[in-house]
Motif scaffolding. Structure first.
Motif, short mmCIF file in Angstrom:
data_model
loop_
_atom_site.label_atom_id
_atom_site.label_comp_id
_atom_site.label_asym_id
_atom_site.label_seq_id
_atom_site.Cartn_x
_atom_site.Cartn_y
_atom_site.Cartn_z
N GLY A 1 0.83 -1.20 0.00
CA GLY A 1 0.00 0.00 0.00
C GLY A 1 0.86 1.24 0.00
N HIS A 2 0.29 2.33 0.51
CA HIS A 2 1.05 3.57 0.54
C HIS A 2 0.49 4.50 1.61
CE1 HIS A 2 -2.32 4.41 -2.16
NE2 HIS A 2 -2.22 5.66 -1.74
N GLY A 3 1.30 5.48 1.97
CA GLY A 3 0.91 6.51 2.91
C GLY A 3 1.34 7.85 2.38
N ARG A 4 0.57 8.88 2.72
CA ARG A 4 0.92 10.23 2.29
C ARG A 4 0.41 11.24 3.30
NH1 ARG A 4 -0.81 11.54 -3.14
NH2 ARG A 4 -0.68 9.35 -3.57
N TYR B 1 -7.13 -2.14 4.78
CA TYR B 1 -7.06 -1.24 5.92
C TYR B 1 -6.88 0.19 5.43
CZ TYR B 1 -6.11 -5.53 8.51
OH TYR B 1 -6.20 -6.79 9.03
N ALA B 2 -7.45 1.14 6.17
CA ALA B 2 -7.26 2.56 5.92
C ALA B 2 -7.08 3.23 7.27
CB ALA B 2 -8.45 3.15 5.18
N ALA B 3 -6.04 4.03 7.41
CA ALA B 3 -5.75 4.67 8.68
C ALA B 3 -5.55 6.17 8.51
CB ALA B 3 -4.49 4.06 9.31
N ILE C 1 -1.60 12.08 8.26
CA ILE C 1 -1.11 11.10 7.30
C ILE C 1 -2.23 10.11 7.06
CG2 ILE C 1 0.49 9.16 6.96
CD1 ILE C 1 2.56 10.77 8.56
N VAL C 2 -2.50 9.81 5.80
CA VAL C 2 -3.46 8.77 5.43
C VAL C 2 -2.67 7.59 4.89
CG1 VAL C 2 -5.34 8.16 3.85
CG2 VAL C 2 -5.32 10.40 4.95
N SER C 3 -3.04 6.41 5.35
CA SER C 3 -2.33 5.19 4.97
C SER C 3 -3.36 4.13 4.56
CB SER C 3 -1.52 4.72 6.17
OG SER C 3 -0.83 3.54 5.90
N VAL C 4 -3.13 3.49 3.43
CA VAL C 4 -4.00 2.38 2.99
C VAL C 4 -3.11 1.20 2.62
CG1 VAL C 4 -5.90 3.84 2.20
CG2 VAL C 4 -4.07 3.29 0.62
N TRP C 5 -3.56 -0.01 2.99
CA TRP C 5 -2.75 -1.18 2.70
C TRP C 5 -3.59 -2.45 2.72
CZ3 TRP C 5 -3.05 1.11 7.40
CH2 TRP C 5 -3.27 0.31 8.52
N LYS C 6 -2.97 -3.50 2.18
CA LYS C 6 -3.54 -4.84 2.15
C LYS C 6 -2.44 -5.83 2.44
CE LYS C 6 -7.29 -5.30 -0.73
NZ LYS C 6 -7.96 -5.86 -1.85
#
Length: 130
Positions: free
Chosen positions: A78-81, A102-104, A88-93
């Motif tokens: 995934g990635h974060g920015r 997931y999204a944080a 910071i928004v982070s999405v991953w699998k």
């Protein structure tokens, strides 16, 4: 120095897992250690439960020219920015679990305090909030 650099260090706190019905299903203490080596990000998380169980996980990533962090780990894709002065928004699998994502949102409240809220989506439905 970007917002990710403000997250370098050791962060400790309680993680509470709430299911989609609002019930607490897990609670543990977490210590998250974040460091940066050039364009490389290294993050280690240690989780400790009241019954004495403990688990450590680690993932890595690389920043691109625009400052987006791309995760490079077999179980974290995934990635974060950063999306402003504090967030910071982070999405991953996990590729081994393709129906789960997931999204944080991580908000830096000040130099030594932050809050993180994570959504776990499973099969297209909210499964938990952490």
């Amino acid at each position: 120095m970007g917002l990710f650099d403000d997250h370098i260090g050791v962060w400790c706190g309680t993680h509470v897992v709430i299911d989609s019905q609002g019930r607490e299903i897990d609670r543990f203490e977490a210590t998250v250690t974040c460091r940066r080596e050039g364009d490389r990000w290294i993050q280690t998380t240690t989780r400790a439960w009241p019954d004495g169980r403990a688990k450590e996980s680690e993932f890595f990533g690389t920043f691109d020219a625009e400052g987006v962090l791309h995760y490079e780990h077999p179980h974290v894709v995934g990635h974060g920015r950063d999306v402003g002065d504090q967030n910071i928004v982070s999405v991953w699998k996990d590729p081994d679990r393709p129906s789960v994502s997931y999204a944080a949102l991580i908000t830096l409240l000040n130099r030594d305090r932050r809050v993180r809220t994570t959504q776990k989506i499973e099969g297209g439905k909210l499964a938990a909030r952490i």
